[in-house]
Write a protein that holds these residues in place. Structure first.
Motif, PDB file in Angstrom:
ATOM      1  N   UNK A   1      -4.884  -6.379 -17.091  1.00 22.79           N
ATOM      2  CA  UNK A   1      -3.959  -5.247 -16.774  1.00 22.79           C
ATOM      3  C   UNK A   1      -3.870  -4.636 -15.372  1.00 22.79           C
ATOM      4  N   UNK A   2      -5.430  -4.352 -15.369  1.00 18.13           N
ATOM      5  CA  UNK A   2      -5.445  -3.713 -14.296  1.00 18.13           C
ATOM      6  C   UNK A   2      -4.816  -4.157 -12.404  1.00 18.13           C
ATOM      7  N   UNK A   3      -4.471  -5.056 -12.658  1.00 18.67           N
ATOM      8  CA  UNK A   3      -3.657  -5.667 -11.698  1.00 18.67           C
ATOM      9  C   UNK A   3      -1.522  -4.385 -11.721  1.00 18.67           C
ATOM     10  N   UNK A   4      -1.203  -4.133 -12.532  1.00 13.13           N
ATOM     11  CA  UNK A   4      -0.181  -3.483 -12.653  1.00 13.13           C
ATOM     12  C   UNK A   4       0.135  -2.079 -11.817  1.00 13.13           C
ATOM     13  N   UNK A   5      -1.507  -1.847 -12.551  1.00  8.02           N
ATOM     14  CA  UNK A   5      -1.326  -0.069 -12.947  1.00  8.02           C
ATOM     15  C   UNK A   5      -2.111   0.054 -11.321  1.00  8.02           C
ATOM     16  N   UNK A   6      -2.504  -1.076 -10.730  1.00  6.76           N
ATOM     17  CA  UNK A   6      -2.897  -0.732  -9.305  1.00  6.76           C
ATOM     18  C   UNK A   6      -1.501  -0.791  -8.022  1.00  6.76           C
ATOM     19  N   UNK A   7      -1.033  -1.572  -8.357  1.00  7.72           N
ATOM     20  CA  UNK A   7       0.137  -1.493  -8.247  1.00  7.72           C
ATOM     21  C   UNK A   7       0.588  -0.524  -8.143  1.00  7.72           C
ATOM     22  N   UNK A   8       1.142   0.403  -8.435  1.00  9.36           N
ATOM     23  CA  UNK A   8       1.673   1.115  -9.052  1.00  9.36           C
ATOM     24  C   UNK A   8       0.751   2.068  -7.878  1.00  9.36           C
ATOM     25  N   UNK A   9      -0.152   2.364  -7.992  1.00  5.99           N
ATOM     26  CA  UNK A   9      -1.136   3.743  -6.929  1.00  5.99           C
ATOM     27  C   UNK A   9      -0.853   3.168  -5.877  1.00  5.99           C
ATOM     28  N   UNK A  10      -0.240   1.769  -5.294  1.00  7.78           N
ATOM     29  CA  UNK A  10      -0.928   1.188  -4.166  1.00  7.78           C
ATOM     30  C   UNK A  10       0.805   1.679  -3.909  1.00  7.78           C
ATOM     31  N   UNK A  11       1.748   1.898  -4.299  1.00  7.26           N
ATOM     32  CA  UNK A  11       3.335   1.546  -3.820  1.00  7.26           C
ATOM     33  C   UNK A  11       2.747   3.202  -3.571  1.00  7.26           C
TER      34      UNK A  11
END
Lengths: 271, 273
Positions: A184-194
């Motif tokens: 589930x880490x990827x989704x959160x990091x993705x949002x942070x990257x955006x």
């Protein structure tokens, strides 16, 4: 994304921390920290657990009262008792390791509560902003759900949407992925990257070295309550100057070789 | 010294499972024996005369609805005071202002330590003398006397509820710029009350029974609550204890459903992560 996004490297300081010290009883956790963060910058704070990273972050919006030193936030000296800290905090979003969604309210209510009571927005306006931010983190369809019905990753994305709904000028992330299942880490990091790409100023306490290197403009390495190294992300992680940084990075990037770098207290990893 | 599990050596003693079955059987036998003794030794004709006397029950039947209504009314009035005062005391107990904490602690220790009956008498007779007021309604006495007592208990319950709200909830609210008070009202208290709903239901149940203490103060018939009606029935010639029996049943009509609600709420909140 947004028209007013500021490019990294702007010179306007958003946060200026000077000689910050914090003690819990006898134990000094922060031993004189000087850090400056500029508008549009993404600063990742890394370091071993107990190094004072989280305490430093929590001192920025005064969830933790510093023992001495000053924190200047968006032009206000927050350590000055005359400053209305509640007002300063409305401009600073914070995301916690444990999400901390209000468990008795729906996802939408979580995102509108402070907008309505603190910013005095109308219900319609608050819901419009909240839904736009939920859309941004990909969870607009869960607006009516209760936090307990969401996965950890979804809860953390809601927490980000909740903070963004206040239109903050700075976002603080306190180990936002540490409590998540790996997938589930990827989704959160993705949002942070955006968010970083959109020009948000961010301070991120993290153990995700790949994220720090790719998304971070700067990396601050802390150990034992002090800033050991502060520089461009690629430099601090790719070519650290300090021995302590190197030791730490070796340990987190290649945990199987723990015994090579074990310190005085280090027990052998395998029996 | 090796252990052979299949060996018949254990035959001499009973296996644990056999022993458990035997023990269960013994418990059933004891239970039946006790029931049999009770049933055979009681004087059933006397019981019918004085405890289950339909005629005597009929005599107080017309006064029951009013008394039932009054008992419920006194309970709700006392609970309203108990809940608001109790919440206030809980907040005082957690206050950063030391004198507030002392006052709240003293209050709780005082009212937990004296019998509710004394408080009822004090409010009914001492307060009018001291403050020159006179109560025209028993509801006011119930609210003040029983409310003050239950506030002491409720404040401890609510305080536990507040302390059970994770610190992160407060931090999240404060980091959004919400003030201390607003955080309390919108985030902490709603969650605290949700956790203490079962014990609070229990508190209503206890209050219902405590309204029986109001029998001690002089009442006009319009203000009679259940116990007063039951006691009056005692002194009338016929029926003997039947009145008390009927009154007891009336209390159960209120308290058993409350108990069920409490248990249900407990299951619901207990299941939440």
């Amino acid at each position: 994304m947004s028209a007013d996004s500021t490019s990294a490297g702007s010179t306007r300081p958003v946060v200026t921390i000077r000689d910050l010290r914090k003690s819990f009883g006898e134990r000094e956790v922060l031993k004189g920290i000087d850090v400056q963060v500029h508008a549009g910058e993404v600063v990742c704070v890394i370091g071993p657990s107990g190094s004072g990273k989280s305490t430093l972050l929590r001192c920025v919006n005064l969830l933790e009262q510093p023992t001495s030193g000053t924190v200047e936030l968006l032009g206000a000296e927050v350590t000055d008792p005359d400053v209305d800290i509640d007002r300063v905090r409305t401009h600073v979003g914070m995301v916690f390791q444990q999400f901390n969604l209000f468990s008795h309210r729906t996802v939408l209510d979580n995102c509108t509560m402070a907008q309505r009571t603190v910013l005095r927005r109308s219900r319609a306006e608050a819901e419009r902003v909240a839904l736009a931010n939920l859309e941004r983190v990909g969870l607009a369809d869960r607006a009516r759900a209760m936090p307990a019905q969401l996965s950890g990753g979804q809860q953390q994305r809601v927490a980000i949407a909740r903070a963004l709904s206040m239109d903050p000028q700075l976002m603080l992330f306190d180990e936002p992925t540490s409590a998540l299942d790996p997938e589930l880490v990827g989704d959160v990091l993705g949002v942070m990257r955006d968010l970083a790409d959109a020009g948000m100023t961010m301070i991120v306490v993290t153990h995700e070295m790949a994220f720090a290197r790719e998304v971070g403009d700067r990396v601050v390495f802390m150990d034992d309550g002090q800033v050991v190294e502060d520089g461009a992300a690629s430099q601090v992680i790719g070519a650290p100057r300090e021995e302590r940084t190197r030791t730490f990075l070796q340990r987190v990037l290649d945990p199987t070789h723990r015994h090579d770098t074990a310190r005085a207290s280090g027990a052998p990893a395998q029996g | 010294m090796s252990v052979d599990l299949s060996a018949p050596a254990g035959r001499a003693r009973m296996s644990p499972r056999r022993r458990a079955r035997l023990s269960r059987g013994v418990q059933y036998v004891v239970l039946l024996a006790v029931l049999a003794v009770l049933l055979t030794t009681a004087d059933w004709s006397a019981v019918g005369q004085t405890i289950f006397n339909p005629a005597a029950a009929g005599e107080i039947l017309d006064r029951l609805p009013r008394a039932f209504y009054n008992t419920v009314r006194y309970t709700l009035a006392a609970f309203a005071v108990g809940l608001s005062l109790g919440t206030l005391l809980a907040l005082m107990r957690l206050s950063s202002v030391a004198p507030y904490r002392w006052i709240a602690t003293t209050y709780v220790e005082f009212f937990r330590g004296i019998p509710a009956l004394l408080v009822v008498i004090a409010v009914a007779y001492a307060v009018p003398i001291a403050f020159g007021v006179s109560f025209t309604s028993i509801v006011a006495i119930a609210a003040i006397a029983l409310g003050s007592v239950s506030a002491a208990y409720i404040s401890e319950t609510v305080r536990a509820g507040i302390e059970a709200v994770p610190k992160g909830q407060v931090e999240a609210a404060r980091s959004l710029g919400m003030s201390h008070t607003r955080t309390m009202v919108q985030v902490v208290l709603p969650q605290a009350f949700r956790t203490v709903l079962p014990p609070l239901t229990n508190e209503v149940l206890l209050l219902t029974k405590d309204t029986s203490l109001l029998f001690i103060i002089g009442q006009t018939p319009a203000f009679f609550e259940l116990t007063k009606v039951g006691r009056d029935a005692l002194s009338t010639a016929s029926g003997g204890l039947t009145g008390l029996f009927v009154i007891g049943a009336c209390y159960l009509v209120i308290t058993i459903p409350l108990g069920l609600v409490a248990r249900r709420l407990e299951r619901r909140t207990g299941g939440r992560a």
